[in-house]
Design an enzyme around this catalytic site. Structure first.
Site, PDB file in Angstrom:
ATOM      1  N   CYS A   1      34.402  39.950  30.468  1.00  0.00           N
ATOM      2  CA  CYS A   1      33.729  39.452  29.099  1.00  0.00           C
ATOM      3  C   CYS A   1      34.432  40.209  27.755  1.00  0.00           C
ATOM      4  O   CYS A   1      33.924  41.280  27.480  1.00  0.00           O
ATOM      5  CB  CYS A   1      32.342  39.998  29.208  1.00  0.00           C
TER       6      CYS A   1
ATOM      7  N   LYS B   1      37.376  36.113  31.402  1.00  0.00           N
ATOM      8  CA  LYS B   1      36.809  36.596  32.640  1.00  0.00           C
ATOM      9  C   LYS B   1      35.294  36.826  32.447  1.00  0.00           C
ATOM     10  O   LYS B   1      35.121  37.821  32.009  1.00  0.00           O
ATOM     11  CB  LYS B   1      37.485  37.746  33.179  1.00  0.00           C
TER      12      LYS B   1
ATOM     13  N   ALA C   1      30.365  32.988  33.379  1.00  0.00           N
ATOM     14  CA  ALA C   1      30.049  31.623  32.899  1.00  0.00           C
ATOM     15  C   ALA C   1      31.218  30.632  33.441  1.00  0.00           C
ATOM     16  O   ALA C   1      31.045  29.534  33.721  1.00  0.00           O
ATOM     17  CB  ALA C   1      30.037  31.514  31.375  1.00  0.00           C
TER      18      ALA C   1
ATOM     19  N   CYS D   1      30.866  32.728  26.163  1.00  0.00           N
ATOM     20  CA  CYS D   1      30.901  34.260  25.755  1.00  0.00           C
ATOM     21  C   CYS D   1      29.633  34.239  24.467  1.00  0.00           C
ATOM     22  O   CYS D   1      29.684  33.881  23.553  1.00  0.00           O
ATOM     23  CB  CYS D   1      31.990  34.770  25.038  1.00  0.00           C
TER      24      CYS D   1
HETATM   25  C1  LIG Z   1      29.166  44.727  30.013  1.00  0.00           C
HETATM   26  C2  LIG Z   1      29.457  43.290  30.568  1.00  0.00           C
HETATM   27  C3  LIG Z   1      28.942  42.213  29.837  1.00  0.00           C
HETATM   28  C4  LIG Z   1      29.151  40.990  30.417  1.00  0.00           C
HETATM   29  N1  LIG Z   1      28.700  39.802  29.625  1.00  0.00           N
HETATM   30  C5  LIG Z   1      28.752  38.700  30.397  1.00  0.00           C
HETATM   31  C6  LIG Z   1      28.332  37.721  29.698  1.00  0.00           C
HETATM   32  O1  LIG Z   1      27.533  37.691  28.573  1.00  0.00           O
HETATM   33  N2  LIG Z   1      28.466  36.389  30.136  1.00  0.00           N
HETATM   34  C7  LIG Z   1      29.168  36.074  31.258  1.00  0.00           C
HETATM   35  O2  LIG Z   1      29.388  34.886  31.780  1.00  0.00           O
HETATM   36  N3  LIG Z   1      29.905  37.145  31.942  1.00  0.00           N
HETATM   37  C8  LIG Z   1      29.600  38.446  31.464  1.00  0.00           C
HETATM   38  N4  LIG Z   1      30.166  39.478  32.191  1.00  0.00           N
HETATM   39  C9  LIG Z   1      31.276  39.273  33.298  1.00  0.00           C
HETATM   40  C10 LIG Z   1      30.763  38.927  34.492  1.00  0.00           C
HETATM   41  O3  LIG Z   1      29.890  39.857  34.889  1.00  0.00           O
HETATM   42  C11 LIG Z   1      31.966  38.621  35.591  1.00  0.00           C
HETATM   43  O4  LIG Z   1      32.678  38.096  34.875  1.00  0.00           O
HETATM   44  C12 LIG Z   1      31.416  38.368  36.907  1.00  0.00           C
HETATM   45  O5  LIG Z   1      30.418  39.043  37.351  1.00  0.00           O
HETATM   46  C13 LIG Z   1      32.824  38.092  37.675  1.00  0.00           C
HETATM   47  O6  LIG Z   1      32.383  37.624  39.096  1.00  0.00           O
HETATM   48  P1  LIG Z   1      33.203  38.126  40.389  1.00  0.00           P
HETATM   49  O7  LIG Z   1      32.561  37.729  41.403  1.00  0.00           O
HETATM   50  O8  LIG Z   1      34.697  37.792  40.177  1.00  0.00           O
HETATM   51  O9  LIG Z   1      33.172  39.780  40.318  1.00  0.00           O
HETATM   52  P2  LIG Z   1      31.907  40.470  40.497  1.00  0.00           P
HETATM   53  O10 LIG Z   1      30.558  39.905  40.300  1.00  0.00           O
HETATM   54  O11 LIG Z   1      31.947  41.914  39.683  1.00  0.00           O
HETATM   55  O12 LIG Z   1      31.789  40.727  42.338  1.00  0.00           O
HETATM   56  C14 LIG Z   1      33.009  41.337  43.000  1.00  0.00           C
HETATM   57  C15 LIG Z   1      32.352  41.759  44.463  1.00  0.00           C
HETATM   58  O13 LIG Z   1      33.615  42.035  45.124  1.00  0.00           O
HETATM   59  C16 LIG Z   1      33.051  43.323  45.805  1.00  0.00           C
HETATM   60  N5  LIG Z   1      34.482  44.109  46.146  1.00  0.00           N
HETATM   61  C17 LIG Z   1      35.113  44.845  45.603  1.00  0.00           C
HETATM   62  N6  LIG Z   1      36.094  45.203  46.413  1.00  0.00           N
HETATM   63  C18 LIG Z   1      36.041  44.690  47.499  1.00  0.00           C
HETATM   64  C19 LIG Z   1      36.442  44.850  48.849  1.00  0.00           C
HETATM   65  N7  LIG Z   1      37.652  45.769  48.964  1.00  0.00           N
HETATM   66  N8  LIG Z   1      36.275  44.265  49.857  1.00  0.00           N
HETATM   67  C20 LIG Z   1      35.193  43.224  49.966  1.00  0.00           C
HETATM   68  N9  LIG Z   1      34.270  43.609  48.622  1.00  0.00           N
HETATM   69  C21 LIG Z   1      34.844  43.855  47.587  1.00  0.00           C
HETATM   70  C22 LIG Z   1      32.198  44.220  44.880  1.00  0.00           C
HETATM   71  O14 LIG Z   1      31.423  45.046  45.555  1.00  0.00           O
HETATM   72  C23 LIG Z   1      31.434  43.000  44.142  1.00  0.00           C
HETATM   73  O15 LIG Z   1      30.234  42.664  44.713  1.00  0.00           O
HETATM   74  C24 LIG Z   1      30.074  40.819  31.571  1.00  0.00           C
HETATM   75  C25 LIG Z   1      30.356  42.079  32.241  1.00  0.00           C
HETATM   76  C26 LIG Z   1      30.020  43.224  31.926  1.00  0.00           C
HETATM   77  C27 LIG Z   1      30.531  44.494  32.670  1.00  0.00           C
END
Ligand SMILES: Cc1cc2nc3c(=O)[nH]c(=O)nc-3n(C[C@H](O)[C@H](O)[C@H](O)COP(=O)(O)OP(=O)(O)OC[C@H]3O[C@@H](n4cnc5c(N)ncnc54)[C@H](O)[C@@H]3O)c2cc1C
Length: 398
Positions: A165, A307, A310, A342
């Site tokens: 984000c 990233k 959404a 965003c």
């Molecule tokens: C402050 C903040 C504000 C944000 N605002 C927005 C917003 O307004 N709108 C929006 O769309 N997005 C927003 N985001 C971003 C959004 O949260 C992420 O882009 C999204 O969660 C990404 O999804 P993901 O599944 O890739 O990662 P994540 O949801 O972070 O999931 C990754 C998972 O992998 C697991 N994992 C890690 N290492 C391992 C391993 N070795 N083995 C197995 N599992 C593992 C973790 O435990 C976790 O559960 C924001 C993020 C933050 C921090």
């Protein structure tokens, strides 16, 4: 090398936003498919709401729910951490020593926060005026220090790495300004935004509106600045000039840090990684460029989009279509065009909803000019999107 200790049709590494969404969609599209999710955490966090937690709108507990409540009942949940990939043998290894075999692999383990990349920062967030919205453990400290500051300087950072984000560093800056005005102390607290970026936002249409917001709020901005060190004892933040100029030493009373971020180490050192460490996939099909049985989406993928959750919402159906086509012996035909969104909170009750694609072209959902601040878009973020996330997206329904 020993044989796999268990085997599944599809193994998903990471049960976060992307992993849960893909698992639910795969099982809805093909009931009976043997899907395993490897995820060590017992809790799932809705991270987008942390902006409003840091701004004092909600308590952090609102973002956390049991992982078990969102893991599809038909999926096998392996509560372990992946350490290594062997894409030639189609096996992943976990920290419990399990060797899990697959026909297809989906990697979505999120992004890694590298606190130690800033000298003196590790372990400091949450104390001495240093805070961060970027972790559940530290997000409440943002509101604690914001509520407490009476005078001095509040400084907000943005590192020179990809981050999740990209709007979040400025959203908390605007909420801080608004909060300080409401409390009647804004004239005694300087608000300073120090970012590695060249401007306030990368998409022109929204940049123009945001520059007006910054001007109206009288926020001091320093671009192409990178936080390289903090000195908690003297409350100083040291910024390098990314264009080779002089260091900037800023005294702070509140320092909101966005930590440098990067690909998780276990991915970066694996055969799946690009030169930059991300899982190297085709930017339209989400299929690995060297291992056709491997797919990736979300923050740990090499997709050159913003990233966000959404973005994951639009990537997940493409990945599922292409993975199932590949299983059926067909070429992947679904395409992701880089959509990301965003929701730029510009104050309590105000928001600019940026939506754009790989080329930075706005791809707006509503029939009005989304570059204008609106209460309706704030209400969408604060109240509607969390419900759509928990009850729609994670269930594979949107
Ligand atoms: C402050 C903040 C504000 C944000 N605002 C927005 C917003 O307004 N709108 C929006 O769309 N997005 C927003 N985001 C971003 C959004 O949260 C992420 O882009 C999204 O969660 C990404 O999804 P993901 O599944 O890739 O990662 P994540 O949801 O972070 O999931 C990754 C998972 O992998 C697991 N994992 C890690 N290492 C391992 C391993 N070795 N083995 C197995 N599992 C593992 C973790 O435990 C976790 O559960 C924001 C993020 C933050 C921090």
């Amino acid at each position: 090398m020993s044989a796999a200790t268990q085997h599944h049709d599809v193994v998903i590494v990471g049960g976060g936003t992307a992993g849960l969404t893909v698992a639910a969609r795969l099982l809805a599209a093909q009931p009976g498919l043997d899907v395993a999710v490897i995820e060590p955490s017992e809790t799932h966090y809705y991270q987008p709401i942390w902006t409003l937690v840091g701004g004092g709108v909600f308590d952090r507990e609102i973002s956390a729910r049991p992982e078990a409540d969102y893991m599809p009942a038909e999926a096998s949940w392996i509560r372990e951490r992946v350490l290594d990939f062997d894409p030639e043998a189609r096996v992943v290894t976990t920290d419990a020593g399990a060797r899990v075999g697959y026909q297809q692999l989906v990697v979505c383990a999120g992004i890694q926060l590298n606190w130690s990349a800033v000298d003196g920062l590790e372990g400091q967030a949450g104390q001495g005026g240093i805070c961060s919205n970027y972790a559940y453990e530290t997000v409440s400290s943002t509101w604690k220090f914001l509520r407490g500051i009476e005078q001095g300087r509040a400084v907000f950072t943005f590192p020179p790495t990809p981050i999740k984000c990209g709007g979040a560093p400025q959203k908390i800056t605007y909420l801080a300004d608004d909060h300080l005005r409401r409390r009647g102390v804004r004239d005694r607290v300087e608000v300073v935004y120090c970012a590695s970026t060249a401007s306030i936002f990368g998409v022109d249409k929204y940049r123009r509106s945001l520059e007006k917001v910054v001007g109206r709020k009288q926020i001091e901005t320093h671009f192409r600045r990178n936080l390289i060190a903090v000195r908690p004892s003297s409350r100083e933040a040291i910024f390098e000039d990314l264009d080779g100029g002089q260091e900037l030493v800023v005294k702070y009373d509140l320092l909101h840090v966005v930590p440098p971020q990067g690909a998780p180490d276990f991915i970066a050192r694996s055969a799946l990684a690009s030169d930059a460490g991300w899982v190297e996939v085709d930017k339209h099909t989400l299929q690995h460029t060297r291992y056709p049985d491997v797919f990736s989406l979300g923050d740990c993928s090499s997709l050159p989009c913003a990233k966000t959750g959404a973005a994951v919402r639009k990537q997940a159906p493409v990945l599922v279509d292409n993975l199932l086509a590949h299983r059926a012996g067909e070429a992947p035909s679904a395409r992701y065009h880089g959509y990301s969104s965003c929701p730029l909170v510009t104050g309590y009750g105000k928001l600019i909803l940026a939506e754009f694609d790989y080329d930075g072209v706005p791809t707006e959902s509503f029939p009005f000019d989304q570059s204008q601040e609106r209460y309706s878009m704030y209400a969408l973020k604060a109240y509607a999107l969390p419900e759509l996330y928990w009850n729609g997206m994670l269930r594979g329904r949107m």
